[in-house]
Structures are given as C-alpha cells and as structure tokens.
Design an enzyme around this catalytic site. Structure first.
Site, short mmCIF file in Angstrom:
data_model
loop_
_atom_site.label_atom_id
_atom_site.label_comp_id
_atom_site.label_asym_id
_atom_site.label_seq_id
_atom_site.Cartn_x
_atom_site.Cartn_y
_atom_site.Cartn_z
N SER A 133 0.82 -1.21 0.00
CA SER A 133 0.00 0.00 0.00
C SER A 133 0.86 1.27 0.00
O SER A 133 1.98 1.27 0.49
CB SER A 133 -0.91 0.03 1.23
OG SER A 133 -1.77 -1.09 1.26
N1 SAH Z 1 -0.92 -4.54 4.03
C1 SAH Z 1 -0.34 -4.98 2.78
C2 SAH Z 1 -1.28 -4.70 1.64
C3 SAH Z 1 -1.24 -5.79 0.64
S1 SAH Z 1 -2.45 -5.71 -0.63
C4 SAH Z 1 1.00 -4.30 2.55
O1 SAH Z 1 1.24 -3.21 3.09
O2 SAH Z 1 1.82 -4.85 1.82
C5 SAH Z 1 -3.79 -6.63 0.04
C6 SAH Z 1 -3.48 -8.03 0.52
O3 SAH Z 1 -4.70 -8.63 0.94
C7 SAH Z 1 -2.89 -8.96 -0.54
O4 SAH Z 1 -1.71 -9.53 -0.05
C8 SAH Z 1 -3.99 -9.99 -0.75
O5 SAH Z 1 -3.50 -11.27 -1.11
C9 SAH Z 1 -4.66 -10.00 0.60
N2 SAH Z 1 -6.04 -10.50 0.60
C10 SAH Z 1 -6.95 -10.40 -0.40
N3 SAH Z 1 -8.10 -10.99 -0.05
C11 SAH Z 1 -7.93 -11.47 1.21
C12 SAH Z 1 -8.77 -12.20 2.10
N4 SAH Z 1 -10.02 -12.57 1.78
N5 SAH Z 1 -8.27 -12.54 3.31
C13 SAH Z 1 -6.99 -12.19 3.66
N6 SAH Z 1 -6.17 -11.52 2.84
C14 SAH Z 1 -6.61 -11.17 1.62
#
Ligand code: SAH
Length: 213
Positions: A64
C-alpha cells in the site's frame, strides 16, 4: 539487506510529505521513519520505495501507498499493547507499522505464496507478530477475538459481519469499502448492537479475494 543513510534521508523526506498531506499522529510518523520500506519490495523497485506510491509485490498484489498506511493506522487510534487484527498481510509493511507502535498483531493472508514469504521475512527484521495466518479475512479470527482494532488492507465489496462482531466495545474497524474504488470507512462499536459509522475519502485497493489459491 541494508539500510543506509541515504535510505534514512529518503524516509525523512517521505515523512515530511505525509505531514504535508495531513498525517498528524507522531507515533505513526515515527514508525514510518524507522521502517526500511525498501526491504519489503523486490530489489528492482528499491529506488521507488520512498515515493508516496503503491507498488507491485508478489502474486499480483501491491504494497500500500505510505499515505494510505498512515491514514488507516491513524484511524485506529492505537494504544500500546492494543490487540489488532489485520486482513491482508501482503508484504508485511503495514504489519511492521503496527508492531513499531507496540500493538499485538494477528494478520491474515489469503495467498499462500505471500503468506510464506512474509512469514519468513518479518522475523529477519526483528518483527514478531503474535500470529500470521494463512486464511480468509472475510471470517476474521474468532479464536483471538475481541480486538481493539481491525484493519482491512484490501478493497472490501461489503463489510463482513464477523469483523464487526469481533470488535471490543469501543473497538475500531478501518475498512475500505467498494468495488472499483473504495470509501475509507471507520466503524466504532458503541455497544453489543450499535456501531457508529464514519466515512472518509476515496482510496484504491486491490480487491479482497474470495477463493483461496
Ligand atoms: N498490508 C499490505 C497490503 C497488501 S495488498 C501491505 O502493506 O503490503 C492486500 C493483501 O490482501 C494482498 O496480499 C492480498 O493477497 C490480501 N487478501 C486479499 N483478499 C484477502 C482475504 N479474503 N483474506 C486475507 N487476505 C486477503
């Protein structure tokens, strides 16, 4: 895995940018100042690590944007030792921000590849979440509930009920809600049945996934 003076200088600049954009929580800014974000990205992106931008990580996901991380974290109003559930571990950067702020963090990731990568990576930087879980954020993590805060870092097409029910009274759920773009939404649990809802601006996240892969 190096963190140099140059990286630290770039981080100070990033923090100034975040202050200009309205981030005020000193603890959030301190955490961002300390965390080597470039180490959470693939090496080819190192030069971009301290721009205020989201970037690709593995498995079609993104780390993010720092402003978004700061904005969401600020909305949690973290106290030391707060028990926090994060949905979407991804690179682990947001997890690291929460840990720097002395939260006890449980974090769920739906994609195995990212889950494994981040589980082995975070301890190398000295970050120790209470648990990283390969699972489904739509159902939360009932066995550790209730939480002081829940933060969802993927775009939620709707607000999953279990997340609301896993909040303490007084607890806060920060969740971007929407399909194409999302409205940052804060729910505060006022009582067993009552929730206060606040909406903030538009953000853009990768969508929450329904199927395990
Ligand atoms: N907080 C992370 C953001 C990653 S993007 C960072 O700073 O890097 C969002 C993430 O949510 C991805 O890794 C994706 O695989 C995960 N995600 C998507 N759907 C999800 C779900 N149903 N349960 C848990 N994680 C999920």
């Amino acid at each position: 895995m190096k963190d140099t003076l140059r990286h630290q200088g770039l981080r100070n600049r990033l923090v100034n940018t975040l202050i200009k954009k309205g981030i005020q929580d000193k603890n959030v800014l301190e955490a961002i100042k300390r965390i080597p974000r470039h180490l959470f990205m693939d090496s080819s992106f190192v030069d971009f690590a301290y721009q205020d931008k989201a970037f690709p990580i593995a498995a079609d996901q993104t780390i993010s944007q720092p402003y978004t991380v700061a904005f969401q974290t600020e909305l949690l109003l973290l106290k030391p030792n707060a028990k926090i559930l994060e949905i979407g571990t991804g690179s682990g950067y947001q997890t690291a921000v929460l840990l720097e702020m002395k939260a006890k963090v449980f974090s769920i990731e739906r994609q195995k590849e990212l889950f494994k990568k981040t589980k082995s990576f975070l301890p190398k930087l000295g970050y120790k979440p209470k648990a990283l879980i390969f699972g489904d954020g739509y159902i939360g993590l009932e066995e550790q509930a209730p939480y002081d805060g829940i933060i969802v870092t993927a775009g939620a097409p709707f607000v999953p009920k279990p997340l609301l029910s896993q909040l303490k009274i007084g607890g806060r759920l920060v969740i971007p809600v929407g399909d194409e773009s999302q409205i940052m939404t804060l729910f505060i649990r006022k009582s067993e049945k009552e929730f206060e809802k606040h909406e903030f601006g538009d953000f853009r996240f990768v969508p929450m996934l329904k199927e395990k892969n």
